[in-house]
Design a protein around this motif. Structure first.
Motif, short mmCIF file in Angstrom:
data_model
loop_
_atom_site.label_atom_id
_atom_site.label_comp_id
_atom_site.label_asym_id
_atom_site.label_seq_id
_atom_site.Cartn_x
_atom_site.Cartn_y
_atom_site.Cartn_z
N THR A 275 0.83 -1.20 0.00
CA THR A 275 0.00 0.00 0.00
C THR A 275 0.87 1.25 0.00
OG1 THR A 275 -1.77 -1.16 1.17
CG2 THR A 275 -1.80 1.25 1.25
N ILE A 276 1.91 1.24 0.81
CA ILE A 276 2.82 2.40 0.88
C ILE A 276 3.59 2.56 -0.42
CG2 ILE A 276 4.87 3.30 2.05
CD1 ILE A 276 3.80 1.96 4.63
N SER A 277 4.14 1.47 -0.92
CA SER A 277 4.92 1.54 -2.15
C SER A 277 4.04 1.95 -3.33
CB SER A 277 5.58 0.19 -2.43
OG SER A 277 6.31 0.22 -3.62
N GLY A 278 2.90 1.30 -3.46
CA GLY A 278 2.01 1.58 -4.58
C GLY A 278 1.37 2.95 -4.51
N GLY A 279 1.13 3.43 -3.30
CA GLY A 279 0.42 4.70 -3.16
C GLY A 279 1.29 5.92 -3.01
N LEU A 280 2.50 5.76 -2.47
CA LEU A 280 3.28 6.93 -2.09
C LEU A 280 4.60 7.10 -2.83
CD1 LEU A 280 2.68 6.85 1.78
CD2 LEU A 280 1.35 8.04 0.01
N LYS A 281 5.13 6.05 -3.45
CA LYS A 281 6.34 6.24 -4.24
C LYS A 281 6.05 7.21 -5.39
CE LYS A 281 9.52 2.44 -3.50
NZ LYS A 281 10.18 1.25 -4.09
N SER A 282 7.08 7.93 -5.80
CA SER A 282 6.91 9.00 -6.79
C SER A 282 5.89 10.03 -6.31
CB SER A 282 6.49 8.45 -8.16
OG SER A 282 7.54 7.71 -8.75
N THR A 283 5.77 10.15 -4.98
CA THR A 283 4.86 11.11 -4.34
C THR A 283 3.42 10.90 -4.81
OG1 THR A 283 6.77 12.60 -4.47
CG2 THR A 283 4.77 13.53 -3.58
N GLY A 284 3.07 9.64 -5.10
CA GLY A 284 1.72 9.32 -5.53
C GLY A 284 1.37 9.79 -6.92
N GLN A 285 2.37 10.22 -7.68
CA GLN A 285 2.13 10.83 -8.99
C GLN A 285 2.27 9.79 -10.11
OE1 GLN A 285 3.61 15.35 -7.91
NE2 GLN A 285 5.16 13.81 -8.36
N LYS A 286 1.48 8.73 -10.00
CA LYS A 286 1.42 7.68 -11.02
C LYS A 286 -0.05 7.43 -11.35
CE LYS A 286 5.33 5.01 -9.12
NZ LYS A 286 5.72 3.67 -8.61
N CYS A 287 -0.34 7.16 -12.61
CA CYS A 287 -1.73 6.85 -12.97
C CYS A 287 -2.18 5.54 -12.35
CB CYS A 287 -1.91 6.83 -14.48
SG CYS A 287 -0.89 5.63 -15.34
N THR A 288 -1.23 4.66 -12.01
CA THR A 288 -1.56 3.37 -11.39
C THR A 288 -1.37 3.38 -9.87
OG1 THR A 288 0.68 2.61 -11.89
CG2 THR A 288 -1.05 1.99 -13.44
N ALA A 289 -1.12 4.55 -9.29
CA ALA A 289 -0.87 4.62 -7.85
C ALA A 289 -2.09 4.18 -7.04
CB ALA A 289 -0.49 6.04 -7.46
N THR A 290 -1.84 3.52 -5.92
CA THR A 290 -2.92 3.15 -5.00
C THR A 290 -3.50 4.41 -4.38
OG1 THR A 290 -1.78 1.10 -4.46
CG2 THR A 290 -3.50 1.83 -2.93
N SER A 291 -4.82 4.54 -4.46
CA SER A 291 -5.49 5.71 -3.89
C SER A 291 -6.53 5.32 -2.86
CB SER A 291 -6.15 6.51 -5.02
OG SER A 291 -6.78 7.66 -4.53
N ARG A 292 -7.28 4.25 -3.16
CA ARG A 292 -8.32 3.76 -2.24
C ARG A 292 -7.85 2.45 -1.61
NH1 ARG A 292 -13.07 2.54 -5.49
NH2 ARG A 292 -11.59 2.22 -7.20
#
Length: 458
Positions: A275-292
């Motif tokens: 959750t942390i890696s998927g949502g917060l790496k690259s400061t959450g600036q990914k179209c595939t980033a975890t948000s929910r």
């Protein structure tokens, strides 16, 4: 500004670096607003017209090359980019904020993409089809579109444009590339690698400028036969409408509001880390980033406590610093967007468990830093659960069971990526079959995709 001697970067048209009639504008470091990374073109339509004309003129000779000849140039470009990985990675970090290891990793991905598509030059391009006429020879073959316009974003300024440019080139198309102005210095360094690889003049051109002038101009340009765009939903729809109006082919990669489901039987530590890696790496600036983050009731409290504990330990700072885990937002406007969504979440009744503030102590005061935010008590109809934030904000949503978790995960207009953490094969199969997303992952974070795999949403 601090660096009055910042280098000037030009457009690349017809195999040459050319200044724009529109003058220059600064590219500012998000880690330090006083630092000018470089002076970049503020291009006008005449620059785009010149690039499109160069690309059109180069089409015939380029498409007539053997696929292996085009592939050899892509292989050479890959080698040069690989040799300059440190330089390109540092430019990326200075220009858009992601940490240096992430920037170098992205550059390495660009190298891998080039090599993968270079090999496509030796693949078959058609089939022989039996004919009802015994004396006839009937076959199909693929032909290039002509000129492809590539409109790329700032969040992956090397990997995404190369992912679009490489296939366009290997299949015999010429290219006009509009990189994001926020990462134009990085783009120029990549463009230099293609130049040094010996690509013929006019085959690959780069025009730096605003989306309203150059991006929309590419979508509307009569000499550009196909457009590939990555960016926001709103802009993407305008690009698609402009292309459709003149019958041009187009490809749109837009936003995501990606869920991760945490089942009761999930490995807690692995699920939190993902959750942390998927949502917060690259400061959450990914179209595939975890948000929910949709957590089944039985594990909700334990997961929440561990998530807050681990996020509170993350180091926020300049991406060039070795101990930084989370860099700044890419620009001031993006930071303000993130902060506005934090305020929306509070106003709608969600509980802010951690972060969500602008960080302004010491050297951080000169950058666009936001402390990663975790919200509790999030309802599925809230803005922070429905709208793309593109920043370090996690929304925790409690579900009664797996069935409700999947229902909540599908409760959005987006459908790009989704993941689940579970040990139960039944949960896995239900998730894979019922999840309305183009990319589904099991016991892996939502972010990331294999370069050789299809990528798209529902």
């Amino acid at each position: 500004m601090a660096n009055e001697t910042a280098a000037t970067y030009d457009n690349y048209i017809q195999g040459e670096w050319k200044a724009s009639e529109g003058g220059t504008q600064p590219s500012i470091s998000p880690a330090n607003r006083d630092e000018i990374v470089g002076l970049i073109p503020n291009s006008v339509k005449a620059d785009l017209d010149a690039a499109a004309a160069a690309a059109k003129a180069a089409q015939r000779a380029w498409r007539k090359l053997a696929g292996s000849q085009r592939g050899a140039l892509l292989f050479k470009a890959a080698d040069i980019i690989e040799s300059r990985m440190a330089e390109i990675g540092e430019a990326m970090t200075r220009e858009m904020g992601k940490t240096l290891p992430e920037a170098k990793g992205e550059t390495a991905r660009g190298v891998a993409i080039l090599r993968y598509y270079a090999g496509e030059g030796m693949r078959k391009v058609g089939d022989v089809i039996p004919s009802t006429d015994a004396d006839a020879f009937m076959y199909t073959t693929r032909t290039p579109l002509g000129t492809v316009g590539v409109i790329s974003p700032w969040n992956f300024p090397v990997a995404i444009p190369i992912w679009k440019i490489a296939p366009a080139l290997i299949y015999g198309n010429t290219v006009v590339w509009k990189p994001a102005t926020e990462t134009a210095v990085t783009a120029a360094k990549v463009m230099q690698c293609f130049h040094d690889a010996g690509f013929p003049a006019g085959v690959l051109n780069m025009v730096i400028g605003s989306g309203s002038v150059i991006g929309q101009g590419i979508a509307e340009h009569a000499d550009i036969n196909g457009i590939t765009f990555t960016g926001s939903n709103g802009v993407g729809k305008r690009v698609g409408q402009a292309a459709l109006a003149r019958g041009a082919k187009y490809q749109l990669e837009m936003g995501g509001k990606n869920p991760i489901i945490i089942a009761e039987d999930a490995d807690l530590e692995l699920a939190v880390d993902a959750t942390i890696s998927g949502g917060l790496k690259s400061t959450g600036q990914k179209c595939t980033a975890t948000s929910r983050v949709i957590v089944v009731k039985g594990i909700y409290e334990a997961f929440k406590a561990r998530l807050v504990e681990k996020v509170s330990e993350l180091k926020v700072g300049d991406g060039l610093a070795g101990d930084t885990w989370l860099g700044p937002c890419a620009n001031e406007a993006q930071m303000e967007t993130v902060l506005s969504y934090v305020n929306k979440g509070i106003e709608e009744g969600a509980v802010l468990l951690h972060g969500g503030k602008r960080l302004e102590s010491g050297e951080l005061s000169r950058g666009f830093y936001v402390e990663p935010a975790i919200f509790d008590k999030v309802a599925s109809n809230m803005a922070i659960a429905q709208e793309e934030i593109f920043g370090p904000v996690l929304a925790l949503i409690e579900a009664r069971d797996i069935d409700e978790a999947i229902e909540l995960a599908n409760d959005t207009e987006y459908g790009l990526s989704a993941s689940i953490y579970t040990r139960d094969i039944g949960n896995v199969m239900s998730f894979v079959q019922d999840m309305e997303a183009g990319l589904v992952r099991v016991n892996a974070e939502t972010a990331g995709v294999e370069l050789q795999a299809p990528f798209g949403g529902m």
